[in-house]
Design a protein around this motif. Structure first.
Motif, PDB file in Angstrom:
ATOM      1  N   THR A 552       0.831  -1.204   0.000  1.00 54.16           N
ATOM      2  CA  THR A 552       0.000   0.000   0.000  1.00 54.16           C
ATOM      3  C   THR A 552       0.866   1.254   0.000  1.00 54.16           C
ATOM      4  O   THR A 552       0.609   2.209  -0.743  1.00 54.16           O
ATOM      5  N   ALA A 553       1.898   1.259   0.840  1.00 50.93           N
ATOM      6  CA  ALA A 553       2.806   2.412   0.864  1.00 50.93           C
ATOM      7  C   ALA A 553       3.527   2.564  -0.464  1.00 50.93           C
ATOM      8  O   ALA A 553       3.719   3.673  -0.964  1.00 50.93           O
ATOM      9  N   THR A 554       3.908   1.439  -1.067  1.00 52.98           N
ATOM     10  CA  THR A 554       4.585   1.485  -2.363  1.00 52.98           C
ATOM     11  C   THR A 554       3.685   2.063  -3.443  1.00 52.98           C
ATOM     12  O   THR A 554       4.112   2.868  -4.268  1.00 52.98           O
ATOM     13  N   ALA A 555       2.410   1.652  -3.440  1.00 61.30           N
ATOM     14  CA  ALA A 555       1.489   2.077  -4.500  1.00 61.30           C
ATOM     15  C   ALA A 555       1.355   3.589  -4.553  1.00 61.30           C
ATOM     16  O   ALA A 555       1.373   4.192  -5.636  1.00 61.30           O
ATOM     17  N   GLY A 556       1.194   4.230  -3.404  1.00 63.37           N
ATOM     18  CA  GLY A 556       1.041   5.678  -3.404  1.00 63.37           C
ATOM     19  C   GLY A 556       2.260   6.395  -3.955  1.00 63.37           C
ATOM     20  O   GLY A 556       2.143   7.344  -4.729  1.00 63.37           O
ATOM     21  N   MET A 557       3.464   5.928  -3.592  1.00 66.69           N
ATOM     22  CA  MET A 557       4.680   6.580  -4.080  1.00 66.69           C
ATOM     23  C   MET A 557       4.868   6.372  -5.583  1.00 66.69           C
ATOM     24  O   MET A 557       5.271   7.278  -6.304  1.00 66.69           O
ATOM     25  N   VAL A 558       4.550   5.171  -6.068  1.00 61.99           N
ATOM     26  CA  VAL A 558       4.751   4.890  -7.490  1.00 61.99           C
ATOM     27  C   VAL A 558       3.772   5.687  -8.335  1.00 61.99           C
ATOM     28  O   VAL A 558       4.128   6.209  -9.397  1.00 61.99           O
ATOM     29  N   GLY A 559       2.514   5.786  -7.881  1.00 59.99           N
ATOM     30  CA  GLY A 559       1.541   6.577  -8.637  1.00 59.99           C
ATOM     31  C   GLY A 559       1.974   8.028  -8.778  1.00 59.99           C
ATOM     32  O   GLY A 559       1.890   8.614  -9.873  1.00 59.99           O
ATOM     33  N   GLN A 560       2.460   8.611  -7.703  1.00 62.73           N
ATOM     34  CA  GLN A 560       2.948   9.988  -7.765  1.00 62.73           C
ATOM     35  C   GLN A 560       4.169  10.092  -8.689  1.00 62.73           C
ATOM     36  O   GLN A 560       4.320  11.065  -9.446  1.00 62.73           O
ATOM     37  N   ALA A 561       5.054   9.092  -8.643  1.00 62.96           N
ATOM     38  CA  ALA A 561       6.252   9.130  -9.481  1.00 62.96           C
ATOM     39  C   ALA A 561       5.898   9.022 -10.961  1.00 62.96           C
ATOM     40  O   ALA A 561       6.514   9.671 -11.806  1.00 62.96           O
TER      41      ALA A 561
END
Length: 935
Positions: A552-561
């Motif tokens: 879940t934490a990974t998903a938010g960062m990747v979407g922003q990137a």
């Protein structure tokens, strides 16, 4: 949480191993009032629990509906009118007293000390009291920090949407599918865990709750809620809540409890991941329960930034009650800076509606790093702007990642900060997840409308991915419609991380990615889903509870990137999108052969080139195969490529011979006044006879793999590249193909580079063709590209395996003379022909179509008229050619007294399909019928 939510009793039911009933696993009794939960519910019964689970959405009951379900009249205690926010009293009037417990093992009990649903026998009951956990915290001055005033949750009569007149209220929510069956337990008011019944007979009458002796339901507008746990595709259990006696749930409380149900679903998954063994007899547990033990509710008013939070939320943040100033900025001050953008994105204008979920980190005053799980619902004002946020926050300590996971997230965050292109972001994600998770496959894809556009696959070999993905593999990576992957489409719609264990029964396109387990990570950014990451395992993978937090934490960062990379690399993205849109998305199915194509961009420079390919079905069983290469690597080259592909397709469909098609394209490019030129190879193949006519314009000749495995380069004459000489001539060369022959058209990027002479490259390709299995042309194309990693030029490959026609079409032609009885002769010719073909079962419909099409051609055109009949299987094609370029126009409306204008309406009515094609000397109007052939 339950105190601020007005909950008197909460019960968690989990799905039994049989899948046919829900069993009571855990209860919390604040002030249950007159009822106790049943030990089990049948999913086929008439209870509200079963109804909510079958519908897949929460079900809220008023006292009338509850009374009807339990067989008791509603209490006569006075309660506020609909919409009234006056605080209620203790609600004890008219509810009856609490009776003493019945003897354990009563013959009417489904489990020791617990009555069956609908039974009036007395069950043991834990007393509530003012000392229960979750009390509302008050600031100085007496204002409660709860989202709801300390009234016990009233607002009787409030509804969510329009419900039935009996008081039933339903709301749809977003849920994440998780977990499996877990051992039962029960929470006492003091917070300790006691065991509850693990089995018991489901009530055949489907009553909702077992009433205490001498008791009746309490007042209030909504007094009971059944909230399914799990997503659209998988049911995990159900959360059953009742209001405190004499009160009801208002709209805000219902929203918060629906969000709380999502947290409970996560608890079910965590319990399943811990794999607690089943116990023959219930006993006390000291481990984490199914209901989140630490957490609370909050409400944020967006335009003022004011935040109302109960004491549990403040305790999680480490904020002393007296130090809380009621501003949401206080929460953000305790949040890890990397997680603040994800929190702020919740209230961005235009964000996708629905429940939202994320995990974030906070720093407590002592420096402790703590993970919290947030689920919230954004309410908008009349203009659609975010106005209020209702949410629940839970301590995600049972999801707390290890030290290695924390460092992984930190490394991923640092690596994403330096990624400036979509390819770089995708590579960072794959490198960060595959090895630590020991995954066998990782895919990163963007969403473009309803298409899933893959940006990186690991491993990159096509045979490592499902067959349905290989069928879509025409560029560097495949892209497919989301509608072909309904499970993935549903997960993206819910917006939550979804974990699918082995043997879940997914569609083949997903099951092949992770037969041992599959994780789906929707990638959110700027209020929408911008992509998805798929992580799959071949061997059975048991999902640990910490993995959901990490992903879940990974998903938010990747979407922003991904969003940031789009903004930084806008020029490249525009050129890539242009090139992808100009190449054919799907090749047509061919009778008598199979065509496949692949395209790879250059790995240096702008990664955009002018290579193209096309497959064009033509009349009379012909097909045109085209491959070309525009000079240069730029957006301008991609634009010229699109224009040339469109022009050649148009000239070919008009029916021009191959040499004329190429000559027209050459003059068109010369007239564009561009400095760029293009090479092209055009092959017109008769699928019935196996005769191919080849025209080359400065391009490599076709390569042939014969049925015996030998290869050769076709000796085809050629002309200069397109765009060089306006009057250039392009000779045609005839080739004869035997069934089983593989025809390969390639661009120079495959056979030539700075370190590879063209002659050696052609020999290498011929060697690969000789060793390949032509039964799978797609795999042959993949093998040709497998070793071409460092590319100075883009690469296009077009393969056709010629099989020949098993059933050849039958054709007949008739030249229509312009005589008064021309239509009669055309009808007679058609009738004779169909009888000779043993297809006279549909002769009447065929004669009607012939009459209308021939009449239109004779009456409205000049010059030669020709009737063509073609029978292929049970499909009859009737075509009339004339010399007029005007397309037929179907009348929008026809007066009943008019003598014409109905011909095309009749043709459309009796035909399976019909249409018009432009020809070099006019047009063709055609219609197809399904005919019955006699033995």
């Amino acid at each position: 949480m339950f105190a601020s939510g007005g909950v008197g009793m909460a019960a968690v039911y989990v799905l039994a191993d049989t899948g046919s009933e829900l069993r009571l696993a855990e209860t919390v009794d604040n002030d249950a009032g007159p009822f106790l939960p049943a030990p089990a519910y049948s999913l086929t019964g008439r209870s509200s629990v079963a109804e909510a689970c079958r519908a897949g959405r929460p079900l809220w009951l008023g006292p009338e509906a509850l009374a009807a379900s339990t067989g008791h009249e509603p209490a006569g205690a006075e309660h506020p009118a609909a919409g009234d926010d006056r605080p209620l009293g203790d609600g004890s009037a008219g509810l009856g007293g609490r009776d003493e417990p019945a003897a354990a093992g009563s013959p009417r009990s489904g489990a020791p000390g617990v009555p069956r649903a609908g039974d009036s026998s007395v069950a043991p009951h834990s007393s509530g009291g003012e000392g229960r956990p979750g009390a509302v915290h008050r600031r100085a001055g007496g204002a409660p920090h709860s989202p709801h005033a300390a009234r016990g949750g009233s607002s009787a009569g409030a509804r969510v949407g329009a419900g039935p007149s009996d008081g039933t209220v339903a709301r749809t929510q977003d849920r994440a599918p998780e977990g499996d069956d877990v051992p039962p337990g029960r929470h006492a008011p003091d917070g300790s865990a006691r065991a509850g019944p693990s089995s018991g007979p489901a009530d055949p009458d489907g009553a909702d709750l077992a009433p205490r002796s001498g008791s009746r339901p309490g007042g209030g507008s909504v007094v009971l809620g059944a909230l399914p746990l799990g997503g659209e595709s998988r049911l995990l259990g159900c959360l059953l809540v009742t209001a405190r006696p004499g009160t009801g749930f208002d709209a805000a409380q219902r929203a918060l409890l629906e969000l709380y149900a999502d947290q409970t679903a996560a608890g079910l998954e965590a319990a399943a991941a811990r794999a607690l063994p089943a116990r023959p007899e219930p006993r006390t547990r000291t481990g984490p329960g199914l209901l989140p033990r630490r957490g609370g509710a909050f409400v944020v008013t967006v335009h003022t930034g004011r935040m109302e939070a109960d004491g549990s939320v403040l305790d999680l943040l480490g904020i002393p009650p007296d130090a809380f100033d009621g501003n949401v900025s206080t929460l953000l001050e305790h949040t890890v800076p990397d997680d603040i953008p994800a929190l702020m994105a919740i209230v961005e204008p235009g964000r996708v509606a629905g429940d939202q979920q994320l995990a974030f980190r906070i720093r407590r005053p002592g420096g402790e790093l703590r993970w919290l799980g947030l689920r919230c619902r954004v309410q908008t004002d009349a203009g659609g702007a975010p106005a209020r946020v209702l949410g629940v926050v839970g301590d995600a300590s049972y999801l707390r990642p290890s030290v290695d996971d924390v460092s992984l997230v930190q490394r991923l965050s640092a690596a994403l900060a330096g990624a400036t292109t979509i390819r770089q972001v995708s590579r960072v994600v794959v490198d960060a997840l595959r090895e630590p998770l020991r995954a066998d496959r990782v895919a990163v894809a963007e969403l473009e409308g309803d298409r899933l556009v893959v940006t990186l696959l690991d491993p990159p070999q096509p045979d490592a991915w499902p067959e349905s993905w290989r069928a879509e593999w025409r560029s560097e990576w495949p892209d497919a419609s989301l509608h072909t992957l309904p499970t993935l489409e549903g997960a993206l719609r819910e917006g939550h991380v979804s974990l699918w264990p082995a043997d879940t029964g997914l569609e083949p396109g997903l099951a092949g990615i992770g037969p041992g387990g599959l994780a789906v990570l929707p990638l959110p950014a700027e209020g929408r889903m911008v992509g998805v990451c798929l992580v799959g395992w071949d061997r059975e993978h048991r999902f640990g509870a910490e993995e959901r937090s990490l992903l879940t934490a990974t998903a938010g960062m990747v979407g922003q990137a991904l969003t940031r990379a789009h903004a930084l690399d806008a020029g490249h993205e525009l050129a890539t999108m242009l090139q992808r849109s100009l190449l054919p998305r799907k090749l047509p199915d061919l009778g008598g052969g199979t065509a496949v194509a692949r395209y790879l961009p250059a790995t240096r420079g702008l990664e955009v080139g002018g290579d193209w390919y096309d497959v064009i079905p033509l009349a009379d069983g012909h097909v045109a195969l085209v491959i070309g290469d525009v000079q240069g690597h730029s957006a301008g080259a991609a634009t010229i490529m699109g224009q040339m592909r469109t022009a050649i397709r148009a000239y070919a469909v008009e029916g021009h011979p191959p040499d004329v098609v190429v000559a027209h394209a050459n003059r068109l490019l010369v007239g564009m006044e561009t400095d760029l030129f293009a090479t092209c190879c055009y092959v017109d193949l008769d699928m019935e006879e196996g005769i191919a006519w080849v025209v080359r314009a400065g391009h490599l000749p076709p390569l042939l793999r014969l049925p015996d495995g030998t290869t050769r380069e076709a000796a085809a004459d050629g002309g200069p590249p397109l765009g060089v000489l306006a009057d250039a001539e392009y000779p045609m060369t005839e080739l004869n193909l035997a069934p089983g022959t593989l025809l390969a058209l390639v661009t120079d990027g495959l056979v030539e580079s700075a370190s590879l002479p063209m002659e050696e490259g052609v020999r290498a390709v011929r060697s690969l063709l000789a060793a390949a299995d032509p039964a799978d042309p797609g795999r042959v194309a993949d093998e040709l590209l497998a070793h071409n990693h460092r590319r100075d030029d883009d690469v296009a490959v077009l393969l056709l395996r010629y099989d020949g026609m098993r059933v050849r079409p039958i054709r007949a032609r008739w030249a229509v003379w312009r005589l008064p009885d021309a239509v009669m002769h055309a009808r007679r010719f058609t009738a004779r022909t169909l009888r000779s073909w043993s297809a006279d079962g549909s002769v009447d419909m065929a004669l009607l179509v012939v009459s209308e099409l021939v009449t239109n051609a004779v009456a409205h055109t000049r010059g030669e008229v020709r009737l063509d009949l073609t029978l292929a299987g049970d499909r009859l094609r009737i075509a009339v050619n004339d010399t007029s370029p005007r397309a037929p126009v179907r009348a929008a409306s026809t007066d009943w007294e008019a003598t014409g204008g109905r011909g095309l309406l009749l043709v459309e009515a009796v035909s399976a399909s019909w249409g018009s094609l432009p020809l070099g000397g006019g047009k063709q109007v055609w219609a197809e019928l399904t005919v019955e052939r006699t033995p």
